[in-house]
Design an enzyme around this catalytic site. Sequence first.
Site, PDB file in Angstrom:
ATOM      1  N   TYR A 201     -21.598 -49.664  20.108  1.00 46.10           N
ATOM      2  CA  TYR A 201     -21.509 -48.442  19.307  1.00 46.10           C
ATOM      3  C   TYR A 201     -21.372 -47.215  20.214  1.00 46.10           C
ATOM      4  O   TYR A 201     -20.440 -46.419  20.074  1.00 46.10           O
ATOM      5  CB  TYR A 201     -22.762 -48.328  18.438  1.00 46.10           C
ATOM      6  CG  TYR A 201     -22.768 -47.162  17.479  1.00 46.10           C
ATOM      7  CD1 TYR A 201     -22.030 -47.199  16.298  1.00 46.10           C
ATOM      8  CD2 TYR A 201     -23.532 -46.029  17.737  1.00 46.10           C
ATOM      9  CE1 TYR A 201     -22.046 -46.137  15.401  1.00 46.10           C
ATOM     10  CE2 TYR A 201     -23.555 -44.965  16.859  1.00 46.10           C
ATOM     11  CZ  TYR A 201     -22.817 -45.030  15.688  1.00 46.10           C
ATOM     12  OH  TYR A 201     -22.832 -43.961  14.804  1.00 46.10           O
ATOM     13  N   LYS A 205     -17.898 -44.909  20.700  1.00 48.68           N
ATOM     14  CA  LYS A 205     -17.873 -43.487  20.323  1.00 48.68           C
ATOM     15  C   LYS A 205     -17.453 -42.614  21.504  1.00 48.68           C
ATOM     16  O   LYS A 205     -16.702 -41.642  21.342  1.00 48.68           O
ATOM     17  CB  LYS A 205     -19.244 -43.052  19.807  1.00 48.68           C
ATOM     18  CG  LYS A 205     -19.683 -43.701  18.492  1.00 48.68           C
ATOM     19  CD  LYS A 205     -18.768 -43.330  17.339  1.00 48.68           C
ATOM     20  CE  LYS A 205     -19.335 -43.786  15.998  1.00 48.68           C
ATOM     21  NZ  LYS A 205     -18.405 -43.528  14.870  1.00 48.68           N
TER      22      LYS A 205
END
Length: 381
Positions: A201, A205
Amino acid sequence: MSNQTKIQPKTQLRAKDIIAEDLDYICGNLTEEFGTMAGKNLLITGGAGFLGYYFVQSVLHWNQKHEPDQQIPLTVYDNYSRGVPAWLTDLKDDPTLTLLKHDMTQPLPSDMGDFQYIIHAASIASPTFYRRDPIGTMDANVNGLRNLLEYFKNQRDQGKEVGGFLFFSSSEIYGDPTPENIPTPEDYRGNVSCTGPRACYDEAKRYGETLCVNFAQQYNLPIKSARPFNNYGPGLKITDRRLLPDFARDIFSGRDITMLSDGSPKRTFCYSADSITGYYKVLVKGHAGEAYNIGIETPEISVAELAEKVVAISKELFGYEGKVVRKISEDKDYLVDNPNRRCPVVEKARTHLGYNPTISIDEGLRRSLIWYQDNQEAEDA
Protein backbone atom coordinates in the site's frame (compact mmCIF):
# COMPACT_ATOMS: atom_id res chain seq x y z
CA MET A 1 -20.91 -7.11 29.69
CA SER A 2 -20.85 -10.27 27.58
CA ASN A 3 -24.40 -11.29 28.48
CA GLN A 4 -25.90 -7.82 28.19
CA THR A 5 -28.67 -7.32 25.68
CA LYS A 6 -28.09 -4.84 22.87
CA ILE A 7 -28.01 -1.27 24.05
CA GLN A 8 -30.90 1.10 23.50
CA PRO A 9 -30.41 4.66 22.24
CA LYS A 10 -31.13 7.64 24.47
CA THR A 11 -30.76 10.07 21.58
CA GLN A 12 -33.58 10.94 19.19
CA LEU A 13 -31.13 11.72 16.39
CA ARG A 14 -30.75 9.12 13.67
CA ALA A 15 -28.32 8.50 10.82
CA LYS A 16 -30.47 10.43 8.33
CA ASP A 17 -30.25 13.54 10.53
CA ILE A 18 -26.47 13.31 10.71
CA ILE A 19 -26.17 12.78 6.94
CA ALA A 20 -28.45 15.74 6.14
CA GLU A 21 -26.44 18.01 8.44
CA ASP A 22 -23.13 16.83 7.02
CA LEU A 23 -24.20 17.24 3.37
CA ASP A 24 -25.38 20.79 4.02
CA TYR A 25 -22.04 21.48 5.71
CA ILE A 26 -19.99 20.04 2.82
CA CYS A 27 -21.96 21.82 0.08
CA GLY A 28 -21.91 25.07 2.04
CA ASN A 29 -18.12 24.91 2.19
CA LEU A 30 -17.80 24.02 -1.51
CA THR A 31 -20.03 26.64 -3.16
CA GLU A 32 -17.12 27.99 -5.20
CA GLU A 33 -15.66 24.59 -6.09
CA PHE A 34 -18.96 22.95 -7.07
CA GLY A 35 -19.84 26.10 -8.97
CA THR A 36 -16.64 25.69 -10.98
CA MET A 37 -17.52 22.04 -11.69
CA ALA A 38 -21.13 22.82 -12.65
CA GLY A 39 -22.05 21.39 -16.04
CA LYS A 40 -18.84 19.31 -16.15
CA ASN A 41 -18.63 15.51 -15.98
CA LEU A 42 -17.04 13.95 -12.89
CA LEU A 43 -15.67 10.40 -12.64
CA ILE A 44 -14.97 8.82 -9.24
CA THR A 45 -13.22 5.46 -9.18
CA GLY A 46 -13.70 3.44 -6.01
CA GLY A 47 -16.89 5.39 -5.33
CA ALA A 48 -18.49 2.54 -3.39
CA GLY A 49 -15.88 2.78 -0.64
CA PHE A 50 -15.79 4.72 2.62
CA LEU A 51 -14.89 8.12 1.20
CA GLY A 52 -17.19 7.55 -1.76
CA TYR A 53 -20.09 7.74 0.69
CA TYR A 54 -19.86 11.54 1.03
CA PHE A 55 -18.01 12.10 -2.25
CA VAL A 56 -21.06 10.81 -4.12
CA GLN A 57 -23.83 12.04 -1.87
CA SER A 58 -22.48 15.59 -1.60
CA VAL A 59 -22.53 16.03 -5.41
CA LEU A 60 -26.04 14.60 -5.64
CA HIS A 61 -27.12 16.88 -2.77
CA TRP A 62 -25.77 19.84 -4.77
CA ASN A 63 -27.53 18.62 -7.91
CA GLN A 64 -30.90 18.37 -6.14
CA LYS A 65 -30.69 22.03 -5.21
CA HIS A 66 -29.64 23.37 -8.64
CA GLU A 67 -31.03 23.66 -12.14
CA PRO A 68 -29.79 21.12 -14.74
CA ASP A 69 -27.20 23.47 -16.24
CA GLN A 70 -25.63 23.92 -12.78
CA GLN A 71 -25.58 20.22 -11.91
CA ILE A 72 -22.51 17.96 -11.93
CA PRO A 73 -23.14 14.69 -13.83
CA LEU A 74 -21.39 11.97 -11.83
CA THR A 75 -20.15 8.52 -12.90
CA VAL A 76 -18.86 5.95 -10.42
CA TYR A 77 -16.55 3.05 -11.30
CA ASP A 78 -16.12 0.31 -8.71
CA ASN A 79 -15.38 -3.40 -8.83
CA TYR A 80 -17.57 -3.94 -5.74
CA SER A 81 -14.95 -6.32 -4.36
CA ARG A 82 -16.36 -5.67 -0.90
CA GLY A 83 -19.99 -5.76 -1.94
CA VAL A 84 -22.45 -3.22 -3.32
CA PRO A 85 -23.37 -0.95 -0.40
CA ALA A 86 -27.08 -0.36 0.16
CA TRP A 87 -26.60 3.41 0.24
CA LEU A 88 -25.30 3.34 -3.35
CA THR A 89 -28.07 1.04 -4.56
CA ASP A 90 -30.57 3.45 -3.03
CA LEU A 91 -29.21 6.24 -5.26
CA LYS A 92 -29.25 4.32 -8.54
CA ASP A 93 -32.38 6.09 -9.85
CA ASP A 94 -30.85 9.55 -9.49
CA PRO A 95 -30.75 10.92 -13.07
CA THR A 96 -27.40 12.66 -12.47
CA LEU A 97 -25.66 9.44 -11.34
CA THR A 98 -24.26 6.63 -13.50
CA LEU A 99 -22.97 3.45 -11.82
CA LEU A 100 -20.63 1.12 -13.69
CA LYS A 101 -18.98 -2.04 -12.42
CA HIS A 102 -15.36 -1.81 -13.46
CA ASP A 103 -12.11 -3.17 -12.05
CA MET A 104 -9.41 -0.50 -12.21
CA THR A 105 -6.69 -3.15 -12.49
CA GLN A 106 -8.09 -3.85 -15.99
CA PRO A 107 -7.99 -1.59 -19.10
CA LEU A 108 -10.44 1.31 -19.11
CA PRO A 109 -13.79 0.86 -20.90
CA SER A 110 -13.44 1.68 -24.59
CA ASP A 111 -16.62 3.77 -24.49
CA MET A 112 -15.97 5.75 -21.33
CA GLY A 113 -16.90 9.15 -22.78
CA ASP A 114 -15.62 12.57 -21.71
CA PHE A 115 -14.76 13.53 -18.14
CA GLN A 116 -13.43 16.94 -17.19
CA TYR A 117 -12.82 15.96 -13.55
CA ILE A 118 -11.47 12.64 -12.24
CA ILE A 119 -10.97 11.38 -8.68
CA HIS A 120 -8.99 8.13 -8.50
CA ALA A 121 -9.86 6.62 -5.12
CA ALA A 122 -10.00 2.95 -6.15
CA SER A 123 -7.80 1.05 -3.73
CA ILE A 124 -8.13 -1.25 -0.78
CA ALA A 125 -7.33 1.01 2.18
CA SER A 126 -7.84 -1.15 5.28
CA PRO A 127 -4.62 -2.95 6.35
CA THR A 128 -6.54 -6.17 7.10
CA PHE A 129 -7.80 -6.31 3.53
CA TYR A 130 -4.87 -4.94 1.53
CA ARG A 131 -2.57 -7.50 3.11
CA ARG A 132 -4.88 -10.23 1.75
CA ASP A 133 -4.48 -8.91 -1.80
CA PRO A 134 -1.19 -7.01 -2.02
CA ILE A 135 -0.80 -7.39 -5.81
CA GLY A 136 -4.31 -6.13 -6.50
CA THR A 137 -3.67 -3.21 -4.16
CA MET A 138 -0.55 -2.26 -6.11
CA ASP A 139 -2.21 -2.73 -9.49
CA ALA A 140 -5.07 -0.33 -8.71
CA ASN A 141 -2.67 2.35 -7.48
CA VAL A 142 -0.10 1.97 -10.26
CA ASN A 143 -1.56 0.41 -13.42
CA GLY A 144 -5.08 1.75 -12.85
CA LEU A 145 -3.69 5.20 -12.17
CA ARG A 146 -1.44 5.09 -15.24
CA ASN A 147 -4.42 4.21 -17.47
CA LEU A 148 -6.42 7.15 -16.12
CA LEU A 149 -3.51 9.55 -16.52
CA GLU A 150 -3.08 8.46 -20.14
CA TYR A 151 -6.81 8.98 -20.71
CA PHE A 152 -6.62 12.47 -19.15
CA LYS A 153 -3.64 13.38 -21.35
CA ASN A 154 -5.42 12.07 -24.47
CA GLN A 155 -8.48 14.18 -23.64
CA ARG A 156 -6.33 17.29 -23.57
CA ASP A 157 -4.47 16.25 -26.74
CA GLN A 158 -7.84 16.01 -28.50
CA GLY A 159 -8.62 19.58 -27.53
CA LYS A 160 -11.10 18.63 -24.81
CA GLU A 161 -11.33 20.38 -21.46
CA VAL A 162 -9.38 18.91 -18.55
CA GLY A 163 -10.50 20.56 -15.32
CA GLY A 164 -8.77 18.58 -12.59
CA PHE A 165 -7.41 15.14 -11.64
CA LEU A 166 -7.09 14.01 -8.01
CA PHE A 167 -5.09 10.96 -6.96
CA PHE A 168 -5.80 9.55 -3.54
CA SER A 169 -2.47 8.99 -1.91
CA SER A 170 -2.09 8.39 1.83
CA SER A 171 -0.36 9.68 4.93
CA GLU A 172 1.16 6.18 4.97
CA ILE A 173 3.70 7.42 2.40
CA TYR A 174 5.50 9.05 5.35
CA GLY A 175 5.95 5.68 7.06
CA ASP A 176 6.96 6.16 10.69
CA PRO A 177 8.20 9.78 10.84
CA THR A 178 11.15 10.69 13.00
CA PRO A 179 10.18 12.78 16.07
CA GLU A 180 11.46 16.06 14.61
CA ASN A 181 9.13 15.54 11.61
CA ILE A 182 5.93 15.41 13.66
CA PRO A 183 3.67 17.25 12.94
CA THR A 184 4.53 16.16 9.41
CA PRO A 185 4.75 18.61 6.47
CA GLU A 186 4.37 17.63 2.81
CA ASP A 187 8.10 18.00 2.13
CA TYR A 188 9.05 15.24 4.59
CA ARG A 189 10.46 12.41 2.49
CA GLY A 190 9.36 9.53 4.65
CA ASN A 191 10.70 6.63 6.68
CA VAL A 192 9.09 3.70 4.89
CA SER A 193 9.79 -0.01 4.52
CA CYS A 194 9.63 -1.21 0.91
CA THR A 195 9.34 -4.88 1.92
CA GLY A 196 7.23 -4.94 5.12
CA PRO A 197 3.60 -6.15 5.41
CA ARG A 198 2.24 -2.66 4.65
CA ALA A 199 4.61 -1.93 1.75
CA CYS A 200 2.16 -2.98 -0.97
CA TYR A 201 0.00 0.00 0.00
CA ASP A 202 2.62 2.52 1.12
CA GLU A 203 4.99 2.08 -1.82
CA ALA A 204 2.19 1.93 -4.41
CA LYS A 205 0.96 5.29 -3.14
CA ARG A 206 4.48 6.73 -3.27
CA TYR A 207 4.98 5.55 -6.83
CA GLY A 208 1.51 6.80 -7.74
CA GLU A 209 2.47 10.27 -6.58
CA THR A 210 5.64 10.10 -8.68
CA LEU A 211 3.52 9.27 -11.74
CA CYS A 212 1.21 12.20 -11.00
CA VAL A 213 4.02 14.71 -10.52
CA ASN A 214 5.71 13.72 -13.77
CA PHE A 215 2.51 13.67 -15.84
CA ALA A 216 1.65 17.11 -14.44
CA GLN A 217 5.09 18.52 -15.23
CA GLN A 218 5.88 16.79 -18.53
CA TYR A 219 2.43 17.30 -20.08
CA ASN A 220 1.31 20.45 -18.23
CA LEU A 221 -1.80 18.83 -16.74
CA PRO A 222 -3.82 19.84 -13.61
CA ILE A 223 -3.02 16.67 -11.64
CA LYS A 224 -2.84 16.77 -7.84
CA SER A 225 -2.57 14.32 -4.93
CA ALA A 226 -4.20 14.24 -1.50
CA ARG A 227 -2.70 12.57 1.57
CA PRO A 228 -5.51 11.63 3.98
CA PHE A 229 -4.75 11.54 7.70
CA ASN A 230 -6.95 9.14 9.65
CA ASN A 231 -10.38 9.95 8.30
CA TYR A 232 -13.43 8.50 10.02
CA GLY A 233 -17.17 9.00 9.94
CA PRO A 234 -20.32 7.90 8.11
CA GLY A 235 -19.65 5.45 5.31
CA LEU A 236 -16.81 3.64 7.12
CA LYS A 237 -18.73 0.41 7.44
CA ILE A 238 -18.81 -1.48 10.69
CA THR A 239 -17.02 -4.51 9.17
CA ASP A 240 -14.03 -2.48 7.93
CA ARG A 241 -11.62 -3.72 10.64
CA ARG A 242 -10.27 -0.25 11.36
CA LEU A 243 -10.35 1.23 14.85
CA LEU A 244 -13.67 3.03 15.08
CA PRO A 245 -15.75 0.35 13.27
CA ASP A 246 -14.29 -2.29 15.59
CA PHE A 247 -15.15 -0.18 18.63
CA ALA A 248 -18.67 0.42 17.30
CA ARG A 249 -19.20 -3.29 16.71
CA ASP A 250 -18.29 -4.00 20.33
CA ILE A 251 -20.57 -1.24 21.61
CA PHE A 252 -23.67 -2.28 19.70
CA SER A 253 -23.12 -5.92 20.61
CA GLY A 254 -23.10 -4.92 24.26
CA ARG A 255 -19.50 -6.05 24.75
CA ASP A 256 -16.48 -4.39 26.30
CA ILE A 257 -14.31 -2.58 23.74
CA THR A 258 -11.37 -4.81 22.84
CA MET A 259 -8.09 -3.13 21.97
CA LEU A 260 -5.44 -5.33 20.33
CA SER A 261 -2.48 -3.19 21.42
CA ASP A 262 -1.28 -1.15 24.37
CA GLY A 263 -3.10 1.84 22.84
CA SER A 264 -0.02 4.07 22.81
CA PRO A 265 0.14 5.05 19.08
CA LYS A 266 -1.06 8.63 18.60
CA ARG A 267 -3.16 10.07 15.78
CA THR A 268 -5.20 13.09 14.83
CA PHE A 269 -8.62 12.04 13.58
CA CYS A 270 -10.40 14.02 10.85
CA TYR A 271 -14.16 13.69 10.44
CA SER A 272 -15.25 12.75 6.91
CA ALA A 273 -17.37 15.86 6.25
CA ASP A 274 -14.24 17.97 6.80
CA SER A 275 -11.96 15.70 4.80
CA ILE A 276 -14.31 15.44 1.78
CA THR A 277 -14.47 19.24 1.71
CA GLY A 278 -10.67 19.25 1.57
CA TYR A 279 -10.45 16.68 -1.24
CA TYR A 280 -12.81 18.59 -3.51
CA LYS A 281 -10.81 21.74 -2.83
CA VAL A 282 -7.62 19.91 -3.89
CA LEU A 283 -9.36 18.66 -7.06
CA VAL A 284 -10.48 22.13 -8.13
CA LYS A 285 -7.97 24.54 -6.59
CA GLY A 286 -4.87 22.47 -5.91
CA HIS A 287 -1.68 23.44 -7.70
CA ALA A 288 -0.64 21.10 -10.52
CA GLY A 289 1.90 18.47 -9.47
CA GLU A 290 1.43 19.21 -5.77
CA ALA A 291 0.42 16.95 -2.88
CA TYR A 292 -1.68 18.13 0.05
CA ASN A 293 -2.08 16.78 3.57
CA ILE A 294 -5.80 16.60 4.37
CA GLY A 295 -6.58 16.01 8.01
CA ILE A 296 -6.75 17.98 11.22
CA GLU A 297 -3.81 19.22 13.31
CA THR A 298 -5.21 18.84 16.82
CA PRO A 299 -5.76 17.11 19.11
CA GLU A 300 -3.21 14.36 18.71
CA ILE A 301 -4.56 11.59 20.94
CA SER A 302 -3.59 8.00 21.66
CA VAL A 303 -5.64 5.04 20.52
CA ALA A 304 -6.33 4.36 24.21
CA GLU A 305 -7.67 7.90 24.66
CA LEU A 306 -9.84 7.46 21.56
CA ALA A 307 -11.30 4.27 23.02
CA GLU A 308 -12.10 6.00 26.30
CA LYS A 309 -13.79 8.87 24.44
CA VAL A 310 -15.91 6.36 22.53
CA VAL A 311 -16.92 4.70 25.80
CA ALA A 312 -17.89 8.03 27.38
CA ILE A 313 -19.89 9.23 24.37
CA SER A 314 -21.63 5.85 24.00
CA LYS A 315 -22.57 5.94 27.67
CA GLU A 316 -24.17 9.35 27.13
CA LEU A 317 -25.88 8.46 23.84
CA PHE A 318 -26.93 4.87 24.42
CA GLY A 319 -26.48 4.05 28.10
CA TYR A 320 -23.51 1.83 27.21
CA GLU A 321 -22.05 0.13 30.29
CA GLY A 322 -18.85 -1.35 28.88
CA LYS A 323 -15.17 -0.57 29.39
CA VAL A 324 -11.92 -0.88 27.45
CA VAL A 325 -10.05 -4.20 27.69
CA ARG A 326 -6.69 -5.01 26.15
CA LYS A 327 -5.82 -8.22 24.31
CA ILE A 328 -3.00 -9.33 22.01
CA SER A 329 -3.76 -9.91 18.32
CA GLU A 330 -3.30 -13.43 16.97
CA ASP A 331 -1.86 -11.83 13.81
CA LYS A 332 1.92 -11.63 14.32
CA ASP A 333 2.16 -8.82 11.72
CA TYR A 334 -0.75 -6.82 13.17
CA LEU A 335 1.36 -3.83 14.23
CA VAL A 336 4.49 -4.33 12.14
CA ASP A 337 5.45 -1.00 10.52
CA ASN A 338 2.47 0.68 12.19
CA PRO A 339 3.52 4.31 12.74
CA ASN A 340 3.76 5.42 16.37
CA ARG A 341 2.51 8.92 15.59
CA ARG A 342 0.51 10.42 12.74
CA CYS A 343 -0.15 14.16 12.79
CA PRO A 344 -0.23 16.51 9.78
CA VAL A 345 0.77 20.04 9.04
CA VAL A 346 -2.14 21.36 6.93
CA GLU A 347 -0.92 24.91 6.43
CA LYS A 348 -0.35 24.32 2.72
CA ALA A 349 -4.00 23.30 2.23
CA ARG A 350 -5.15 26.29 4.31
CA THR A 351 -3.06 28.69 2.22
CA HIS A 352 -3.59 27.28 -1.28
CA LEU A 353 -7.16 26.02 -0.92
CA GLY A 354 -8.89 27.76 1.98
CA TYR A 355 -9.22 24.41 3.75
CA ASN A 356 -10.43 24.82 7.32
CA PRO A 357 -11.60 21.73 9.22
CA THR A 358 -13.87 22.68 12.14
CA ILE A 359 -15.55 19.49 13.45
CA SER A 360 -14.02 18.49 16.79
CA ILE A 361 -13.11 14.89 17.67
CA ASP A 362 -15.89 14.70 20.29
CA GLU A 363 -18.53 16.02 17.87
CA GLY A 364 -17.26 13.80 15.05
CA LEU A 365 -17.35 10.70 17.25
CA ARG A 366 -20.87 11.60 18.40
CA ARG A 367 -22.07 11.90 14.80
CA SER A 368 -20.29 8.69 13.80
CA LEU A 369 -21.76 6.63 16.62
CA ILE A 370 -25.28 7.85 15.87
CA TRP A 371 -24.69 6.81 12.25
CA TYR A 372 -23.41 3.36 13.35
CA GLN A 373 -26.53 2.96 15.46
CA ASP A 374 -28.51 2.71 12.19
CA ASN A 375 -25.77 0.90 10.23
CA GLN A 376 -24.92 -2.10 12.37
CA GLU A 377 -25.16 -4.56 9.50
CA ALA A 378 -22.68 -4.53 6.60
CA GLU A 379 -21.26 -7.08 4.22
CA ASP A 380 -18.03 -8.58 5.50
CA ALA A 381 -15.60 -8.96 2.62
